[in-house]
Design a protein around this motif. Sequence first.
Motif, PDB file in Angstrom:
ATOM      1  N   LEU A   7      -1.737 -13.322  27.021  1.00 52.95           N
ATOM      2  CA  LEU A   7      -0.562 -12.660  26.452  1.00 52.95           C
ATOM      3  C   LEU A   7       0.086 -13.522  25.372  1.00 52.95           C
ATOM      4  O   LEU A   7       0.545 -13.008  24.348  1.00 52.95           O
ATOM      5  CB  LEU A   7       0.444 -12.350  27.561  1.00 52.95           C
ATOM      6  N   THR A   8       0.114 -14.842  25.611  1.00 52.11           N
ATOM      7  CA  THR A   8       0.655 -15.755  24.600  1.00 52.11           C
ATOM      8  C   THR A   8      -0.186 -15.704  23.330  1.00 52.11           C
ATOM      9  O   THR A   8       0.337 -15.709  22.216  1.00 52.11           O
ATOM     10  CB  THR A   8       0.685 -17.199  25.138  1.00 52.11           C
ATOM     11  N   GLY A   9      -1.508 -15.632  23.505  1.00 45.95           N
ATOM     12  CA  GLY A   9      -2.411 -15.535  22.361  1.00 45.95           C
ATOM     13  C   GLY A   9      -2.164 -14.278  21.554  1.00 45.95           C
ATOM     14  O   GLY A   9      -2.170 -14.307  20.310  1.00 45.95           O
ATOM     15  N   ILE A  10      -1.937 -13.160  22.253  1.00 49.17           N
ATOM     16  CA  ILE A  10      -1.651 -11.903  21.556  1.00 49.17           C
ATOM     17  C   ILE A  10      -0.387 -12.035  20.723  1.00 49.17           C
ATOM     18  O   ILE A  10      -0.336 -11.626  19.550  1.00 49.17           O
ATOM     19  CB  ILE A  10      -1.491 -10.741  22.566  1.00 49.17           C
ATOM     20  N   PHE A  16       1.938 -15.013  14.035  1.00 48.90           N
ATOM     21  CA  PHE A  16       1.507 -16.093  13.153  1.00 48.90           C
ATOM     22  C   PHE A  16       0.164 -15.826  12.463  1.00 48.90           C
ATOM     23  O   PHE A  16      -0.122 -16.420  11.432  1.00 48.90           O
ATOM     24  CB  PHE A  16       1.393 -17.410  13.939  1.00 48.90           C
ATOM     25  N   GLY A  17      -0.658 -14.976  13.056  1.00 49.95           N
ATOM     26  CA  GLY A  17      -2.008 -14.803  12.534  1.00 49.95           C
ATOM     27  C   GLY A  17      -2.190 -13.615  11.630  1.00 49.95           C
ATOM     28  O   GLY A  17      -3.315 -13.248  11.284  1.00 49.95           O
ATOM     29  N   VAL A  18      -1.106 -12.962  11.251  1.00 52.36           N
ATOM     30  CA  VAL A  18      -1.208 -11.759  10.427  1.00 52.36           C
ATOM     31  C   VAL A  18      -0.886 -12.079   8.976  1.00 52.36           C
ATOM     32  O   VAL A  18       0.285 -12.258   8.623  1.00 52.36           O
ATOM     33  CB  VAL A  18      -0.253 -10.664  10.940  1.00 52.36           C
ATOM     34  N   PRO A  19      -1.892 -12.197   8.122  1.00 50.69           N
ATOM     35  CA  PRO A  19      -1.620 -12.421   6.697  1.00 50.69           C
ATOM     36  C   PRO A  19      -1.165 -11.117   6.041  1.00 50.69           C
ATOM     37  O   PRO A  19      -1.869 -10.119   6.083  1.00 50.69           O
ATOM     38  CB  PRO A  19      -2.978 -12.870   6.145  1.00 50.69           C
ATOM     39  N   ALA A  20       0.018 -11.119   5.471  1.00 43.62           N
ATOM     40  CA  ALA A  20       0.548  -9.885   4.890  1.00 43.62           C
ATOM     41  C   ALA A  20       0.249  -9.793   3.401  1.00 43.62           C
ATOM     42  O   ALA A  20       0.682  -8.868   2.740  1.00 43.62           O
ATOM     43  CB  ALA A  20       2.063  -9.817   5.130  1.00 43.62           C
ATOM     44  N   GLY A  21      -0.474 -10.766   2.863  1.00 47.09           N
ATOM     45  CA  GLY A  21      -0.707 -10.789   1.422  1.00 47.09           C
ATOM     46  C   GLY A  21      -2.034 -10.226   0.999  1.00 47.09           C
ATOM     47  O   GLY A  21      -2.246  -9.015   1.008  1.00 47.09           O
ATOM     48  N   THR A 155      -7.162 -10.580  19.651  1.00 44.80           N
ATOM     49  CA  THR A 155      -6.638  -9.266  20.026  1.00 44.80           C
ATOM     50  C   THR A 155      -5.356  -8.957  19.273  1.00 44.80           C
ATOM     51  O   THR A 155      -5.165  -7.837  18.773  1.00 44.80           O
ATOM     52  CB  THR A 155      -6.373  -9.204  21.539  1.00 44.80           C
ATOM     53  N   GLY A 156      -4.466  -9.941  19.180  1.00 45.66           N
ATOM     54  CA  GLY A 156      -3.192  -9.737  18.482  1.00 45.66           C
ATOM     55  C   GLY A 156      -3.372  -9.402  17.011  1.00 45.66           C
ATOM     56  O   GLY A 156      -2.734  -8.482  16.489  1.00 45.66           O
ATOM     57  N   THR A 157      -4.260 -10.152  16.340  1.00 46.16           N
ATOM     58  CA  THR A 157      -4.486  -9.874  14.915  1.00 46.16           C
ATOM     59  C   THR A 157      -5.153  -8.511  14.723  1.00 46.16           C
ATOM     60  O   THR A 157      -4.806  -7.759  13.802  1.00 46.16           O
ATOM     61  CB  THR A 157      -5.361 -10.959  14.265  1.00 46.16           C
ATOM     62  N   MET A 158      -6.080  -8.164  15.618  1.00 48.55           N
ATOM     63  CA  MET A 158      -6.767  -6.879  15.485  1.00 48.55           C
ATOM     64  C   MET A 158      -5.827  -5.701  15.773  1.00 48.55           C
ATOM     65  O   MET A 158      -5.997  -4.620  15.212  1.00 48.55           O
ATOM     66  CB  MET A 158      -7.982  -6.827  16.407  1.00 48.55           C
TER      67      MET A 158
END
Length: 199
Positions: A7-10, A16-21, A155-158
């Motif tokens: 859950l912490t990883g998600i 933090f792992g989502v590049p919005a650029g 999983t979180g980034t996906m």
Amino acid sequence: MEGHFFLTGILIGILFGVPAGAIGALTIKHTLENGFVAGMVTGLGSSVADVIYACVGLLGISVVTQFLSEKQQILRIVGGIFIIIYGMSMLKQTKQKRDDRDLKKGYVICFTESFAIAILNPITVTTFFIAFSSFGVDINSLIREKLLLVFGVLTGTMLWWLTLSGAIYWFREKLLRWLPMINKAIGIVLMIIGSIMLI
């Protein structure tokens, strides 16, 4: 208790792992041109790069970290030039490219483009160091706990790419008429991002 690592990883993956650029712009482009799967594959390329850097941060691979630190400027220059060139090519693109026979080849290109852009940004590993520190992650945890954390990051980034690709695909038919203009706008955004990386 180990589920806490997943859950912490998600949460880390989403925050933090989502590049919005650049990757976000590419995901929008590929979803519009080739559909939902193309958008997801584009996001997957970035997510795989994120997982690699997350592993470096978790496993404390000092050799890799030192290399990234020493070559950071070179990697950012190469990444910036790549993004600028790609952005310039989009400014010249006016027609929608859709050929079902080349979809599989297109998926490989979607994955490779986003992976290359993400992996050429060594600042990502520093971002994960900060993320793990902020969430109190112990780098001396058991291997299976680290694997759960990394799988959570993936999983979180996906989940983000699923949301972005799904939203764009939902409005795809309405947006297709504006595709040439959207491509030009994305091209300009990519050139700005590439220039910032160089600066």
